[in-house]
Design an enzyme around this catalytic site. Structure first.
Site, PDB file in Angstrom:
ATOM      1  N   ARG A  36       0.909  -1.156   0.000  1.00 16.78           N
ATOM      2  CA  ARG A  36       0.000   0.000   0.000  1.00 16.78           C
ATOM      3  C   ARG A  36       0.945   1.201   0.000  1.00 16.78           C
ATOM      4  NH1 ARG A  36      -4.989  -2.237   1.135  1.00 16.78           N
ATOM      5  NH2 ARG A  36      -5.056  -3.940   2.645  1.00 16.78           N
ATOM      6  N   ASP A  88     -12.590  -8.124  -0.237  1.00 17.85           N
ATOM      7  CA  ASP A  88     -13.743  -7.418   0.337  1.00 17.85           C
ATOM      8  C   ASP A  88     -14.959  -7.376  -0.607  1.00 17.85           C
ATOM      9  OD1 ASP A  88     -12.061  -6.839   2.468  1.00 17.85           O
ATOM     10  OD2 ASP A  88     -11.441  -4.916   1.626  1.00 17.85           O
TER      11      ASP A  88
END
Ligand code: F6P
Length: 318
Positions: free
Chosen positions: A72, A127
């Site tokens: 990230r 997700d």
């Protein structure tokens, strides 16, 4: 002459490797040179690139995680980071890029598109929180992992007539909890889209217990409450002892399901073909079983409450 870069970005998701494989093999088929970029946008900024050929990706489709590694990358969110990335791409002569990741990663992809790089995104996040696609890579595998875990918890709950509160991942999207309950695991669920108060959870549990059902799985999506606070709240009000279980990162690893591998292959092939046809700034997806591609700028996190699926749940969990 087309030269293609491929990277994975954000949280790893099962199926990323199968997507890399499909991208590399499709490029090879069309005689396009591919560079693998290690560690997502961070690796791009640091110049961690190496040539990838078909044989390099022969044994990765069935492996979880991402063999290209991921990150990230906060630096890439800044213009200075993107300028560095762009100059590395130029140094290597890469004018086309496939980014495999979630919504945050796609924001970076959009920026690169604006800077003139030809880019296509492949959705990969456990997700399943992207509104434009029915499924993102990794979701199906994670769902199966959760179901396996819930089955094991159910064995012991049944044996001891106990209730367990289980926290699953999903960030701000309740799909992992919702689909688990639709698949038959979970008596009470609370998700960001349908958040129950402690009081509501307690009263639903009380009804189940009063009707004679003493083994109950309460599924909650992460980041909503402190699971121990909920446990205490329930135990203080009802005459039951409650267990808690946070499934954690076990949900993100593991061998990708057939569904994820096949979807990854289809999306990987499509991404390269779109680039060959001159498209850029698009995200590949799947809607009602058809492969689609949409403007990557229009990709957003799911805000919908999945109403049709929640009403199914209302019927079977009543
Ligand atoms: O986006 C995937 C995910 O696993 C979420 O479900 C979770 O909230 C988050 O990543 C965890 O992120 P990190 O790996 O940065 O701790």
């Amino acid at each position: 002459m087309m030269k293609l870069g491929v990277l994975t970005s954000g949280g790893d998701a099962p199926g990323m490797n199968a997507a890399i494989r499909a991208v590399v093999k499709t490029a090879d088929y069309h005689n396009i040179e591919v560079m693998g970029i290690e560690g997502g946008y961070q690796g791009l900024i640091e110049g961690k690139l190496h040539r990838l050929t078909s044989t390099d990706v022969d044994y990765i489709a069935d492996k979880g995680g991402t063999f290209l590694k991921t990150s990230r990358c906060a630096e890439f969110m800044k213009e200075s980071g993107r300028i560095k990335a762009l100059s590395i791409l130029k140094d290597y002569g890469i004018n086309h890029l496939v980014v495999i990741g979630g919504e945050g990663s796609f924001k970076g992809t959009q920026k690169l598109h604006e800077l003139g790089v030809n880019v296509i995104g492949i959705p990969a996040t456990i997700d399943n929180d992207l509104s434009y696609t029915d499924y993102s890579l990794g979701f199906d595998t994670t769902l199966n992992t959760i179901l396996e875990c819930l089955g094991k918890i159910k064995d012991t709950d049944l044996s001891h007539e106990k209730t367990t509160i289980v926290e699953v991942m999903g960030r701000y999207c309740g799909d992992l909890a919702l689909y688990s309950a639709l698949a038959g695991a979970g008596e009470i669920i609370s998700t960001p889209e349908r958040k129950l108060s402690f009081e509501e959870i307690c009263s639903k549990l009380n009804e189940k217990i009063k009707s004679g059902k003493k083994d109950n799985l309460i599924l909650i999506t992460e980041k909503m409450y402190d699971i121990q606070d909920l446990q205490k709240y329930v135990e203080d009000r009802l005459d039951v002892s409650v267990r808690t279980s946070i499934l954690g990162f076990i949900q993100r690893g593991g061998q990708p399901s057939a569904f994820d591998r096949i979807l990854a292959s289809k999306m990987g092939i499509t991404a390269v073909e779109l680039l060959l046809k001159g498209y850029s700034g698009r995200a590949v997806g799947i809607k009602e079983n058809d492969l689609i591609n949409v403007d990557i700028e229009k990709v957003h996190s799911k805000l919908s409450s999945n109403d049709d699926k929640y009403s199914l749940l209302d019927t079977i969990l009543a």
